[in-house]
Scaffold this active site. Structure first.
Site, PDB file in Angstrom:
ATOM      1  N   CYS A 103      -2.947  -3.653   3.610  1.00 53.80           N
ATOM      2  CA  CYS A 103      -1.529  -3.607   3.213  1.00 53.80           C
ATOM      3  C   CYS A 103      -0.616  -4.339   4.194  1.00 53.80           C
ATOM      4  O   CYS A 103       0.241  -5.133   3.786  1.00 53.80           O
ATOM      5  CB  CYS A 103      -1.076  -2.160   3.033  1.00 53.80           C
ATOM      6  SG  CYS A 103      -1.068  -1.178   4.550  1.00 53.80           S
ATOM      7  N   HIS A 156       1.329   2.895   5.491  1.00 48.92           N
ATOM      8  CA  HIS A 156       1.227   2.016   4.329  1.00 48.92           C
ATOM      9  C   HIS A 156       2.573   1.316   4.105  1.00 48.92           C
ATOM     10  O   HIS A 156       3.631   1.895   4.375  1.00 48.92           O
ATOM     11  CB  HIS A 156       0.846   2.816   3.088  1.00 48.92           C
ATOM     12  CG  HIS A 156       0.392   1.963   1.942  1.00 48.92           C
ATOM     13  ND1 HIS A 156      -0.791   1.264   1.953  1.00 48.92           N
ATOM     14  CD2 HIS A 156       0.974   1.695   0.739  1.00 48.92           C
ATOM     15  CE1 HIS A 156      -0.939   0.596   0.815  1.00 48.92           C
ATOM     16  NE2 HIS A 156       0.136   0.844   0.061  1.00 48.92           N
ATOM     17  N   HIS A 172       1.394  -4.307  -3.093  1.00 48.31           N
ATOM     18  CA  HIS A 172       0.761  -3.762  -1.887  1.00 48.31           C
ATOM     19  C   HIS A 172      -0.758  -3.838  -2.049  1.00 48.31           C
ATOM     20  O   HIS A 172      -1.272  -4.106  -3.141  1.00 48.31           O
ATOM     21  CB  HIS A 172       1.197  -2.312  -1.670  1.00 48.31           C
ATOM     22  CG  HIS A 172       0.779  -1.384  -2.770  1.00 48.31           C
ATOM     23  ND1 HIS A 172      -0.046  -0.300  -2.572  1.00 48.31           N
ATOM     24  CD2 HIS A 172       1.051  -1.384  -4.112  1.00 48.31           C
ATOM     25  CE1 HIS A 172      -0.230   0.335  -3.710  1.00 48.31           C
ATOM     26  NE2 HIS A 172       0.418  -0.305  -4.667  1.00 48.31           N
TER      27      HIS A 172
END
Length: 200
Positions: A103, A156, A172
């Site tokens: 990510c 994330h 992502h």
């Protein structure tokens, strides 16, 4: 007619001539003086009774602001387009290529394509730029999450690619599905959401 009478007539004739000459000369000089003493007829202009209207000049900063906004918008579009090239690429921890990417690697490489260098790890990325409210986000802004068992720290990150119908779409790298576009309105992502930040 006697001589004295003749002389009288000649004398009177000359007197008349002198008077006429003097009168003409005075009249001419008065006209010249009148013209000289009244120069305003030539140089003055009629002043309007209407009040002067103030027209505010256009300033350069307005143009500069517009140009700056266009540059930011253009950068965001290029960054998003670059990130979308990775759609379908599988997840690989520490990866930065189409052979596999994580990510933060996706975000790092996408911004790097526009000469913007970010930290390589998502929690460090969250220290850059400016924190903003969700209702004020634009495309090109970043979303940070605390997922799974590590909800005590950011782990994330996603890039906003569209805002439609009060829903935010972000690209992502998911550990299970690879690089995909998800919706913030999805229960999982809404619960894991931590903050939004603007880099551009």
């Amino acid at each position: 007619m006697t001589i004295s009478t003749h002389k009288f007539h000649i004398y009177r004739f000359f007197i008349c001539l002198i008077f006429l000459a003097t009168s003409y000369s005075c009249k001419s000089s008065k006209q010249v003086e009148a013209k000289k003493s009244n120069p305003s007829e030539i140089v003055t202009k009629k002043v309007s009774d209407e009040p002067t209207k103030y027209i505010e000049p256009k300033t350069e900063p307005e143009h500069n602001v517009v140009e700056a906004e266009e540059i930011v918008k253009s950068k965001a579009e290029y960054i998003i387009a670059y990130a979308k090239q990775f759609q379908g690429v599988k997840y690989r921890w520490g990866g930065t290529t189409k052979a596999g990417i994580d990510c933060s690697g996706l975000i790092y490489e996408s911004f790097k394509s526009q000469d913007i260098t970010l930290p390589r790890i998502s929690r460090d990325m969250a220290k850059k730029g400016k924190k903003i409210a969700l209702k004020k986000v634009h495309t090109g802004d970043l979303l940070f999450f605390k997922t799974g068992n590590r909800r005590n720290s950011i782990n994330h990150v996603g890039l906003i690619v569209a805002i439609r119908n009060n829903d935010i779409e972000f690209i992502h790298a998911s550990t299970k599905k690879g690089v995909i576009i998800s919706h913030l309105n999805e229960i999982y992502w809404l619960k894991a959401f931590h903050e939004a930040r603007r880099i551009l």
